[in-house]
Motif scaffolding. Structure first.
Motif, PDB file in Angstrom:
ATOM      1  N   GLY A 110       0.808  -1.209   0.000  1.00 21.68           N
ATOM      2  CA  GLY A 110       0.000   0.000   0.000  1.00 21.68           C
ATOM      3  C   GLY A 110       0.843   1.262   0.000  1.00 21.68           C
ATOM      4  O   GLY A 110       1.971   1.281  -0.491  1.00 21.68           O
ATOM      5  N   ARG A 111       0.305   2.313   0.607  1.00 17.06           N
ATOM      6  CA  ARG A 111       1.061   3.560   0.715  1.00 17.06           C
ATOM      7  C   ARG A 111       1.905   3.590   1.992  1.00 17.06           C
ATOM      8  O   ARG A 111       2.865   4.348   2.089  1.00 17.06           O
ATOM      9  N   TYR A 129       2.929   1.012  -3.416  1.00 19.98           N
ATOM     10  CA  TYR A 129       1.794   1.257  -4.304  1.00 19.98           C
ATOM     11  C   TYR A 129       2.170   2.223  -5.431  1.00 19.98           C
ATOM     12  O   TYR A 129       2.657   3.328  -5.204  1.00 19.98           O
ATOM     13  N   GLY A 130       1.959   1.772  -6.675  1.00 18.39           N
ATOM     14  CA  GLY A 130       2.260   2.578  -7.851  1.00 18.39           C
ATOM     15  C   GLY A 130       3.727   2.626  -8.223  1.00 18.39           C
ATOM     16  O   GLY A 130       4.083   3.195  -9.247  1.00 18.39           O
ATOM     17  N   GLU A 132       5.750  -0.377  -7.800  1.00 14.86           N
ATOM     18  CA  GLU A 132       6.198  -1.758  -7.649  1.00 14.86           C
ATOM     19  C   GLU A 132       7.418  -2.053  -8.516  1.00 14.86           C
ATOM     20  O   GLU A 132       8.394  -2.666  -8.042  1.00 14.86           O
ATOM     21  N   ALA A 154      -3.302  -2.351   3.127  1.00 16.69           N
ATOM     22  CA  ALA A 154      -2.927  -1.757   1.839  1.00 16.69           C
ATOM     23  C   ALA A 154      -4.112  -1.223   1.048  1.00 16.69           C
ATOM     24  O   ALA A 154      -3.927  -0.460   0.092  1.00 16.69           O
ATOM     25  N   ASP A 155      -5.332  -1.600   1.439  1.00 10.81           N
ATOM     26  CA  ASP A 155      -6.509  -1.137   0.701  1.00 10.81           C
ATOM     27  C   ASP A 155      -6.998   0.223   1.172  1.00 10.81           C
ATOM     28  O   ASP A 155      -7.993   0.748   0.652  1.00 10.81           O
ATOM     29  N   ASP A 157      -6.324   4.492   2.178  1.00  9.76           N
ATOM     30  CA  ASP A 157      -5.703   5.677   1.568  1.00  9.76           C
ATOM     31  C   ASP A 157      -5.974   5.776   0.072  1.00  9.76           C
ATOM     32  O   ASP A 157      -5.134   6.262  -0.698  1.00  9.76           O
ATOM     33  N   THR A 159      -6.197   3.494  -2.297  1.00  8.03           N
ATOM     34  CA  THR A 159      -5.530   2.606  -3.264  1.00  8.03           C
ATOM     35  C   THR A 159      -6.506   1.670  -3.956  1.00  8.03           C
ATOM     36  O   THR A 159      -6.263   1.246  -5.085  1.00  8.03           O
ATOM     37  N   ASP A 160      -7.561   1.272  -3.239  1.00  2.81           N
ATOM     38  CA  ASP A 160      -8.534   0.295  -3.748  1.00  2.81           C
ATOM     39  C   ASP A 160      -7.869  -1.043  -4.081  1.00  2.81           C
ATOM     40  O   ASP A 160      -8.341  -1.783  -4.948  1.00  2.81           O
ATOM     41  N   LEU A 161      -6.743  -1.362  -3.413  1.00  6.54           N
ATOM     42  CA  LEU A 161      -6.083  -2.637  -3.648  1.00  6.54           C
ATOM     43  C   LEU A 161      -6.920  -3.776  -3.082  1.00  6.54           C
ATOM     44  O   LEU A 161      -7.643  -3.615  -2.095  1.00  6.54           O
ATOM     45  N   ALA A 166      -2.852  -7.258  -5.161  1.00  6.06           N
ATOM     46  CA  ALA A 166      -1.755  -6.436  -4.645  1.00  6.06           C
ATOM     47  C   ALA A 166      -0.448  -7.215  -4.608  1.00  6.06           C
ATOM     48  O   ALA A 166       0.624  -6.672  -4.885  1.00  6.06           O
TER      49      ALA A 166
END
Length: 392
Positions: A110-111, A129-130, A132, A154-155, A157, A159-161, A166
């Motif tokens: 995640g972030r 996240y973003g 990788e 990780a889902d 903030d 991200t919608d992971l 992920a």
């Protein structure tokens, strides 16, 4: 089989690594977040060498969360914390490799990392996240051999992971580097990762974080009793890092904890401070007979049967023979007897055992031969390991 990822990239077969469960040491259980730095970790590495743990097989040195600088560089890359790791992670990894270790690091999809959430680590954007591909390239350039990739909500903030996507993102990124990196997936057993993570990673956490108490060990054992068939060469059920040598477990409980992880065919990541461990802990962690069971190349995890309330029998087939572990979860000692070619409890035969089998030591004693009418007492929360393989 190739699989098409969500962004259209082809997911190849994962690298053929971890054909036996990885062994090593991880910084988190002992030092957590703010108590790590490069000089201390090199002291730990030297202690692992001097104690015989590296020689025993603990060859993967994993630096967990909080190694990072609070912000990425101007190029977007992760950096080492400048005060605690002034030499940088590539240089530290080279020092570890010069001692004979593989180099492991921590990341998250995640972030944020977990320490940013739970330990108030004042970082910004330290998750992958973003980024990788960039982070995988960085890890590969630093010579990383093992990546622990930790969900850490990780889902959140924006991200919608989602699971397992992920973790697939980083699997693809690691594969693209061309470097063989053992990939450890950590999502705490929330989505039954044993059913899907083997396509992407080499080990996957099966439960919430292990705690420093007997109840946690028992709870993890109950989970592994149900999923033993979802593990094998190249992909292992990860029962979490060892608490052996940390406060909270008695000597009997620590021995049972370690023996269970060996019978689970679980990765063994020591989490104690080897600089200060006592001789009994050293003997337990370097117990070659139990480690041979853990590392047996057949790779079949033990199955479990409850033989009485609070008493479990774990049975593990080996390349050459078979091994058994009787675990006394009850609050009182029990007696196990050998008669008529089988071990028995409360006058009931519970498993046939060849006469050439041996009672395995826990803390470095010599194996004990089995003979007719032999009786062994197992203390509360203790265990009795037996193997029919003659270890020389």
């Amino acid at each position: 089989m190739n699989q098409l990822s969500l962004d259209g990239a082809s997911h190849r077969e994962k690298p053929p690594l971890a054909l036996t469960p990885p062994l090593g040491w991880n910084s988190w259980n002992c030092f957590r977040c703010y108590d790590i730095n490069e000089s201390k970790l090199l002291e730990v590495a030297d202690a692992l060498v001097d104690s015989g743990m590296l020689q025993a097989g603990y060859d993967t040195f994993v630096i967990d969360d909080c190694w990072q600088a609070y912000a990425r560089g101007s190029d977007g890359r992760l950096k080492a914390h400048p005060r605690r790791f002034p030499s940088g992670m590539q240089a530290l990894g080279a020092e570890l490799k010069s001692r004979g270790f593989k180099f492991g690091l921590y990341g998250s999809p995640g972030r944020k990392t977990c320490a940013m959430i739970y330990d108030r680590y004042p970082g910004r954007g330290l998750g992958s996240y973003g980024r990788e591909d960039l982070d995988a390239e960085t890890f590969a350039a630093w010579g990383v051999d093992f990546l622990k990739y930790d969900w850490c909500e990780a889902d959140e903030d924006g991200t919608d992971l989602k699971y397992p996507d992920a973790f697939e993102r980083m699997a693809l990124a690691l594969e693209a580097t061309g470097r063989p990196i053992v990939y450890s997936i950590s999502e705490y057993g929330r989505t039954q990762p044993w059913a899907w993570a083997g396509e992407y990673g080499h080990m996957w956490r099966t439960t919430p974080d292990i705690e420093k108490n007997w109840a946690s060990v028992v709870s993890i054992g109950e989970t592994h009793a149900k999923i033993s068939n979802h593990s094998g060469p190249g992909g292992w059920n990860d029962a979490d890092m060892l608490q052996v040598g940390n406060p909270g477990l008695s000597s009997d409980e620590a021995a049972t904890h370690f023996a269970l992880w060996c019978f689970f065919a679980a990765p063994l990541m020591a989490g104690n401070d080897p600089r200060t461990m006592g001789e009994d802990i050293r003997k337990l962690l370097t117990n070659q007979r139990l480690l041979r069971i853990n590392q047996d190349p057949l790779g079949i995890a033990a199955s479990c049967a409850e033989i009485a309330p609070g008493v479990d029998l774990w049975t593990r087939p080996l390349v050459q023979g078979e091994a058994w572990l009787i675990v006394n979860k009850s609050e009182h000692p029990i007696d196990i007897e050998y008669r008529s070619g089988a071990i028995s409890f409360d006058r009931r035969l519970i498993a046939p055992v060849p006469a050439q089998a041996q009672i395995l030591p826990l803390y470095g004693e010599s194996p004990a031969a089995i003979s007719e009418r032999s009786v062994w007492s197992i203390p509360s929360h203790g265990c009795l390991p037996i193997s029919c393989r003659e270890d020389k």
